[in-house]
Design an enzyme around this catalytic site. Structure first.
Site, PDB file in Angstrom:
ATOM      1  CG  ASP A 146     -26.253  26.881  35.292  1.00 35.42           C
ATOM      2  OD1 ASP A 146     -24.979  27.358  35.886  1.00 35.42           O
ATOM      3  OD2 ASP A 146     -26.481  26.973  34.265  1.00 35.42           O
ATOM      4  CD  GLN A 198     -23.562  25.743  27.887  1.00 34.74           C
ATOM      5  OE1 GLN A 198     -22.889  24.964  28.953  1.00 34.74           O
ATOM      6  NE2 GLN A 198     -23.086  26.971  27.659  1.00 34.74           N
ATOM      7  CE  LYS A 205     -20.413  25.526  32.022  1.00 37.54           C
ATOM      8  NZ  LYS A 205     -21.948  26.206  31.332  1.00 37.54           N
TER       9      LYS A 205
END
Lengths: 286, 286
Positions: B125, B102, B58
């Site tokens: 996200d 994450q 990413k």
């Protein structure tokens, strides 16, 4: 030839009475232990007759259950900013445990902004984004009152939801959508139908559990109900008529909520129960 | 006799490339106008090899697109409180425009609390309760990246969703659940299936649009796909295998995403696009 059967009625009036009795006892206990009564603030914008009646009814039920009801009546001309400020004040007021903003607030107001001013810990009507997501993710939080009432009815009649196909007809933010999330959280397979659904009948016919929440009188015919289905009619239309054609549904369903006396009484019962839960937590008793 | 057909492939790689090109151009424009690059903070707890790889990938994609990537590596031993404090700090830092935590963070940490420390305006996200509710209610907000990528793919191939039966297999908080909400918001009839669904096959067979998001290799057979269906395979299993048996599905579907090269590349593309959107808004350019 399929046998006709007569569904058992799901007695929302009786179950709501039980919930309110327990809630009243808890409210009395809170008063005895803290000297405070649980308090629900009701906020009404304008003077829409139906809204005035709903709020009056909710306040009367609060009082009867030993819950203080603090009413805030605001003029229809109020703006979003003032309404948000008022609700924020109630969210910060330690003597208020629950907040109910009566819908609708008028087209010139950002109703979502007003709802979001309700602290999640006081959202006993289950209207905030936080409460919706909590229902979606199976997290602690308050539920929307009508879906919460539906779940309590299903539990009271020992309806096993796991793996069952639950069909929710209607997708409003306070009824259909949260009801589907709660059913999904209980391991039902959930289908959302609505006004744009192409073949409603064929989907309704698959429902082991049918939630009618569409607001159209006798919209669903008994002929489309799967034999043995559990039918929850959350509709309430003029003339005490639900969204399901009751007489024909009675011959197919195994369990069915009458209108009135099914889902209707559960909504206020859940509102009262959640207000007392909120007070219990905020007063450090729970 | 039904004709066999060969589905058209939905080119996620190509569409993702287009999105990233547009995103890079916008990032360059932001830099030119403000002297700042859009900035995504990545937070990694511990050293799980898969997570390390995901985050590295990413970050590399960010850099390539002209997005600054600020990495926060935390020891596996960190507690909820410290993690929440770190993320709260990033939420308040005006030089950070988007935040990615994450998953997973380790079983001793309250991951939900950590996600909720992400300010909604920086939730690029799409993992917060606010973002989920915004998807559910059709309100402005960031979407979960994979479901967002799926919707962009459907739109790129002009798939009309209104009234269509969309079946979502899988109900995770970042994929199945938000995907269903986005499809419902586009007027599809939406069914959520999952591990407890009693008769999965009969429901999958009704899907005009099938979203497979279950994480089991070749879980859905082509024989169960409705002829002409649009098949979105969001599964990614060992050996580059999706949740759908691709070869047999190809003969029934009208459109299908390959694995890899379908949904996969879209996820990061949406993450980058939303980071630049967040920067645009926070820098007062949008």
């Amino acid at each position: 030839m399929p046998q006709t059967q007569t569904a058992r009625l799901m007695d929302g009036t009786g179950l709501a009475r039980q919930i309110v009795e327990t809630t009243s006892a808890t409210a009395a206990d809170i008063l005895r232990r803290t000297g405070q009564r649980p308090c629900l603030a009701t906020v009404l914008v304008g003077e829409d007759p139906a809204s005035v009646t709903y709020v009056r009814m909710k306040r009367a039920r609060c009082e009867k259950a030993g819950i203080e009801s603090r009413h805030v009546a605001l003029p229809a001309s109020i703006g979003t900013e003032e309404l948000v400020a008022t609700i924020t004040g109630l969210s910060q007021d330690p003597t208020v445990h629950g907040i109910l903003l009566q819908h609708p607030v008028g087209p010139h107001i950002d109703e979502r902004a007003a709802f979001e001013a309700i602290a999640p810990a006081k959202d006993v009507d289950g209207v905030t984004m936080h409460s919706f997501a909590a229902m979606g993710f199976g997290l602690p939080g308050f539920v929307s009152c009508t879906p919460g009432g539906i779940m309590r009815l299903l539990d009271a009649y020992d309806v096993d939801l796991t793996g069952k196909h639950a069909v929710v007809v209607g997708r409003s933010a306070i009824l259909g959508k949260p009801a589907g999330m709660l059913l999904l959280g209980r391991d039902a397979t959930v289908t959302y139908c609505h006004s744009r659904t192409a073949d409603l009948t064929s989907i309704v016919r698959q429902a082991d559990v049918l939630i009618a929440a569409v607001g159209k009188p006798r919209f669903i015919s008994g002929a489309d109900i799967k034999p043995g289905a559990v039918v929850i009619d959350a509709g309430y239309n003029a003339g005490n008529v639900g969204d399901v054609d009751f007489d024909s549904a009675l011959e197919r369903a195994s369990l069915i909520t009458p209108v009135p006396g099914g889902v209707g009484p559960m909504t206020i019962a859940v509102l009262l129960a959640q207000t007392v839960d909120a007070a219990t937590r905020q007063l450090g008793l729970g």
